[in-house]
Design an enzyme around this catalytic site. Structure first.
Site, short mmCIF file in Angstrom:
data_model
loop_
_atom_site.label_atom_id
_atom_site.label_comp_id
_atom_site.label_asym_id
_atom_site.label_seq_id
_atom_site.Cartn_x
_atom_site.Cartn_y
_atom_site.Cartn_z
N CYS A 235 31.61 2.93 -50.39
CA CYS A 235 31.04 3.29 -49.16
C CYS A 235 29.90 2.72 -48.73
O CYS A 235 29.05 2.36 -49.61
CB CYS A 235 30.93 4.77 -48.74
SG CYS A 235 32.04 5.94 -48.95
N ARG B 165 31.36 -4.55 -50.37
CA ARG B 165 31.61 -3.40 -51.14
C ARG B 165 32.75 -2.64 -51.02
O ARG B 165 33.02 -1.95 -52.15
CB ARG B 165 30.63 -2.08 -50.53
CG ARG B 165 29.01 -2.64 -50.80
CD ARG B 165 28.30 -1.53 -49.98
NE ARG B 165 28.02 -0.56 -50.68
CZ ARG B 165 27.09 -0.21 -51.62
NH1 ARG B 165 26.02 -1.10 -51.82
NH2 ARG B 165 27.16 0.81 -51.94
N TRP C 265 35.17 4.19 -48.05
CA TRP C 265 36.27 4.05 -49.26
C TRP C 265 36.77 5.41 -49.42
O TRP C 265 35.97 6.38 -49.96
CB TRP C 265 35.57 3.50 -50.27
CG TRP C 265 36.61 2.84 -51.54
CD1 TRP C 265 37.23 1.79 -51.42
CD2 TRP C 265 36.90 3.52 -52.51
NE1 TRP C 265 38.09 1.65 -52.45
CE2 TRP C 265 37.70 2.76 -53.46
CE3 TRP C 265 36.48 4.84 -53.11
CZ2 TRP C 265 38.45 3.19 -54.45
CZ3 TRP C 265 36.92 5.10 -54.46
CH2 TRP C 265 38.10 4.40 -55.01
N ASN D 206 27.45 8.66 -48.32
CA ASN D 206 28.14 8.03 -49.53
C ASN D 206 28.04 9.00 -50.90
O ASN D 206 27.09 9.76 -50.78
CB ASN D 206 27.25 6.82 -49.94
CG ASN D 206 27.66 5.62 -48.95
OD1 ASN D 206 28.27 5.77 -48.05
ND2 ASN D 206 26.78 4.35 -49.29
N GLY D 207 28.91 9.07 -51.49
CA GLY D 207 28.93 9.93 -52.87
C GLY D 207 30.06 10.99 -52.80
O GLY D 207 30.89 10.91 -51.88
N GLU E 166 39.19 -10.42 -69.86
CA GLU E 166 38.52 -10.59 -68.44
C GLU E 166 39.45 -11.62 -67.58
O GLU E 166 39.64 -11.37 -66.44
CB GLU E 166 37.25 -11.18 -68.92
CG GLU E 166 36.43 -11.58 -67.59
CD GLU E 166 36.10 -10.50 -66.61
OE1 GLU E 166 36.40 -9.56 -67.03
OE2 GLU E 166 35.52 -10.81 -65.32
N LYS F 159 40.75 -10.58 -63.99
CA LYS F 159 40.50 -11.32 -62.72
C LYS F 159 41.48 -11.45 -62.32
O LYS F 159 41.91 -11.41 -60.97
CB LYS F 159 39.87 -12.88 -63.15
CG LYS F 159 38.33 -12.67 -63.70
CD LYS F 159 37.36 -12.40 -62.42
CE LYS F 159 37.07 -11.08 -62.22
NZ LYS F 159 36.27 -10.22 -63.20
N GLU G 56 42.96 -8.11 -60.25
CA GLU G 56 42.43 -7.48 -59.21
C GLU G 56 42.53 -8.58 -57.93
O GLU G 56 42.50 -7.69 -56.93
CB GLU G 56 41.03 -7.35 -59.68
CG GLU G 56 40.01 -8.35 -59.96
CD GLU G 56 38.72 -8.02 -60.63
OE1 GLU G 56 38.26 -6.70 -60.20
OE2 GLU G 56 38.02 -8.63 -61.07
N HIS H 204 53.15 -7.59 -82.36
CA HIS H 204 53.30 -6.10 -82.64
C HIS H 204 53.90 -5.37 -81.49
O HIS H 204 53.56 -4.16 -81.07
CB HIS H 204 51.89 -5.48 -83.13
CG HIS H 204 51.16 -5.98 -84.33
ND1 HIS H 204 52.01 -5.84 -85.68
CD2 HIS H 204 50.34 -6.97 -84.82
CE1 HIS H 204 51.37 -6.21 -86.54
NE2 HIS H 204 50.55 -6.96 -86.01
N LYS I 229 33.03 -2.66 -54.87
CA LYS I 229 32.03 -3.54 -55.56
C LYS I 229 31.23 -2.62 -56.45
O LYS I 229 30.92 -2.93 -57.52
CB LYS I 229 31.18 -4.35 -54.62
CG LYS I 229 30.36 -5.41 -55.23
CD LYS I 229 30.95 -6.54 -56.14
CE LYS I 229 30.16 -7.33 -56.72
NZ LYS I 229 30.83 -8.17 -57.91
O1 M6R Z 1 28.76 -2.69 -61.47
P1 M6R Z 1 29.07 -2.50 -62.77
O2 M6R Z 1 28.92 -3.60 -63.41
O3 M6R Z 1 28.92 -1.37 -63.45
O4 M6R Z 1 30.74 -2.32 -62.33
C1 M6R Z 1 31.69 -2.35 -63.16
C2 M6R Z 1 33.16 -2.53 -62.86
O5 M6R Z 1 33.28 -1.63 -61.62
C3 M6R Z 1 33.24 -3.93 -62.45
O6 M6R Z 1 33.03 -4.86 -63.48
C4 M6R Z 1 34.83 -4.34 -62.04
O7 M6R Z 1 35.36 -4.03 -63.25
C5 M6R Z 1 34.92 -5.51 -61.17
N1 M6R Z 1 35.52 -5.24 -59.96
C6 M6R Z 1 35.30 -6.63 -62.14
O8 M6R Z 1 35.52 -7.73 -61.44
#
Ligand code: M6R
Length: 623
Positions: A2, A27, A76, A102-103, A496, A500, A503, A519, A618
């Protein structure tokens, strides 16, 4: 997650709120809304809509948007679906007040029950409306009981209500009878106050504020601020202690949060990596002696030099950086490193003592699980350090020390430059710790420092391959699954790379240590399955070549990341992307670049929103 924006002053609030909401879009959210106190000063007008800010704008159309005080929110969804009723702002039952939040209010259902017993009827499914009604209820009770009603009644009601709340909040509340001021409070969710000339801005982060003022206050946990356009900011804790305002200078520039000619923030941020790594390294390596100086860590060096183990806690991409850190620190500094998902660590009854050093890695510095895991580490007496990007964020305030990555604002939801700068800091840690523990000889140390300094230029060379990577993307854009393989420091790069892709393109992708393939995942391989392998020299190259042969024998379509000049893998793989020669420990900083670009192009070709992928936020401020 949010986003909050609010304005009080003498300008029209509406355009400031809308622009602010657009700045907060990165965000992640699924509905948006605003509320304004109209100029006649007697009513609050609210507009909210499921979908994007553009949907909200269309919905508002030519309706009345006057007023120089207002609040705006991107939601969100957590409690209840993303529809108009659940969107913020939420009004009090009599329409006098309006709140954005927010929260998560963890005890919302018990509070709701009590309020329902008092006759409150809820419209939405949200915990935020419960908080609004709670404030209203406290206010009305106070009003009834108060013999001498002073101007602080609403301020106190907010404060008293927040004492009842378990959970996290960042809120802004307006009162239709007072168009000169509003109230902001936080606990566990970030909130920044911008100070202008007889005006105040409030936002979840600095991006909506940056173009109006560089004077900011980062509100602290359990603080409530009264922001009256004709007065100085006033801050109290929820237990009624006056606090002085710590006004700071915002160091960000407006350019840093704009696209600067790129089509997407993600592409801009991929291309910014040479510069962001220079910024990470700036001032931290003495050019004459090659000694590493980490200001936020140096007070703890004696503890580090005798530590038996380090525990790294993080989530998502930051966890992948942590895994690379494990390889680097164990290899170079010979300290045992354990890397934990923060969300698992916090609930597993972890073994952590005052002998441990716990390092939290987080781009945003606000990730709820990482923060909670840190608190547990602190309660058990561990020394806590942070590797964060956002200056002044909650994790930086919770830890005893640490190092900023200085990547600059990362707007694309998919982490790119935040990741490579985290790995850069971990390399600095590994090298500095190796100096302290005398585990690397001088010649190798100097060589590694030179290699590190050469990274930005080498990333530029990889970025030059963008066009050819786009052509490869075209061939694989319709795949339904991808497998990513790597070994050693490049195993986390496989993870990673897969993250990428999934997502932003919504293609299912898995990362595996290459040797684990036989395996289980080998059963998936057929002519339809693209496999991305990191097969750079010096990192168990021969073993990876064998894994590649196994894939090829089963008809898999291979994309290989290889060291320039490679001939062996080139003769087997369908597509090869060459990265410059470098020392093994440095490879992840180069091998990830083509994988970021591959994901970007594939996602774009599939018509996906690369900067704001569906369902993602984000900054994950709820667990
Ligand atoms: O702000 P942070 O680095 O703690 O966030 C952790 C994850 O939420 C963040 O890395 C997320 O996996 C990203 N969307 C990856 O691209």
């Amino acid at each position: 997650m949010c986003g909050i924006v609010a304005y009080v002053g003498s300008r029209r609030a509406y355009p400031i709120l809308i622009k602010g909401l657009q700045r907060l879009e990165y965000r992640g959210y699924d509905s948006a809304g605003i509320a304004l106190i109209t100029d006649d000063n007697n009513s609050i007008v609210t507009y909210k809509q499921a979908g994007k800010v553009s949907d909200l704008l269309e919905f508002i159309g030519d309706n009345d948007t006057n007023g120089s005080i207002g609040i705006g929110h991107t939601r969100w969804a957590t409690h209840g679906p993303p529809n108009q009723i659940n969107s913020h702002p939420h009004s009090s039952s009599d329409g006098s007040f309006s709140l954005i939040h927010n929260g998560i209010i963890e005890n919302y259902s018990s509070l709701k029950k009590v309020l329902e017993e008092k006759g409150y009827i809820f419209k939405s499914d949200t915990d935020s409306e419960v908080l609004m009604y709670l404030i209203e209820c406290v206010y009305k009770t106070q009003l009834k009981e108060s013999k001498d009603i002073c101007g602080d009644l609403f301020y106190d009601s907010i404060r008293i209500a927040l004492n009842e709340v378990v959970g996290a909040y960042a809120i802004v509340v307006i009162d239709k009878n007072n168009s000169e001021e509003f109230y902001a409070a936080r606990k566990g969710s970030p909130l920044v106050i911008g100070i202008g000339n007889n005006e105040f801005f409030v936002a979840s982060d600095a991006s909506p504020i940056i173009e109006y003022t560089d004077k900011v206050i980062y509100l602290k946990d359990e603080e409530v601020a009264r922001l009256n356009k004709n007065q100085e900011v006033e801050i109290k804790t929820i237990d009624n202690k006056k606090k002085s305002a710590d006004i700071q200078k915002l160091e960000q520039s407006i350019e840093s949060i704009e696209k600067g000619g790129y089509d997407h923030f993600m592409l801009k941020e991929i291309f910014e990596q040479p510069k962001s790594i220079i910024d990470t390294l700036r001032g931290r390596i003495n050019p004459k002696t090659n000694d590493i100086v980490l200001g936020g860590v140096k007070d703890y060096e004696s503890k580090i030099s005798t530590a038996d183990r380090l525990i790294i806690i993080a989530c998502g991409t930051s966890w992948h950086a942590g895994l690379i850190g494990e390889y680097l620190i164990e290899d170079l500094a010979r300290i045992n490193v354990e890397v934990e998902y923060a969300s698992e660590f916090r609930y597993k009854n972890p073994i952590v003592t005052n002998k441990d050093i716990v390092i939290a890695i987080s781009q945003s510095g606000e990730t709820a699980d990482t923060l909670a895991a840190l608190e547990i580490a602190k309660e058990n007496g561990a020394l806590t350090l942070g590797i964060c990007n956002v200056v002044g964020s909650s994790i930086t305030r919770t830890t005893s020390g640490g190092t900023y990555t200085h990547a600059g604002p990362e707007i694309g939801v998919a982490s790119t430059k935040a990741f490579t700068t985290q790995v850069t800091v971990l390399l600095l840690f590994a090298l500095r710790f190796s100096q302290l523990r005398k585990t690397v000889d001088r010649e190798n140390y100097d060589f590694l420092i030179n290699e590190l300094n050469a990274v930005p230029e080498r990333i530029n060379q990889v970025l030059n391959l963008n066009d050819s990577i786009e052509k490869i993307a075209l061939k694989f854009k319709d795949a339904s699954n991808f497998l990513y393989l790597g070994r050693g420091v490049n195993f986390p790069i496989a993870l990673e790379g897969a993250l990428k892709l999934k997502e932003i393109s919504y293609i299912h992708a898995e990362g595996y240590p290459a040797a684990e393939m036989k395996h289980g995942p080998i059963a998936l391989i057929d002519e339809e399955m693209p496999i991305v392998v990191i097969a750079t020299r010096k990192d168990n190259y021969e073993k990876v070549v064998s894994n590649i042969q196994e894939v090829k024998a089963r008809g898999g379509r291979l994309i290989a990341i290889v060291t320039e000049g490679d001939t062996e893998v080139k003769s087997i793989a369908d597509h090869c992307i060459e990265i410059p020669k470098c020392f093994r420990e440095i490879t992840p900083l180069l091998s990830i670049i083509p994988l970021q670009l591959l994901s970007y192009h594939i996602a774009l070709m599939r018509g996906c929103n690369v900067d704001q992928p569906r369902n993602l936020a984000k900054s994950v401020t709820v667990e």
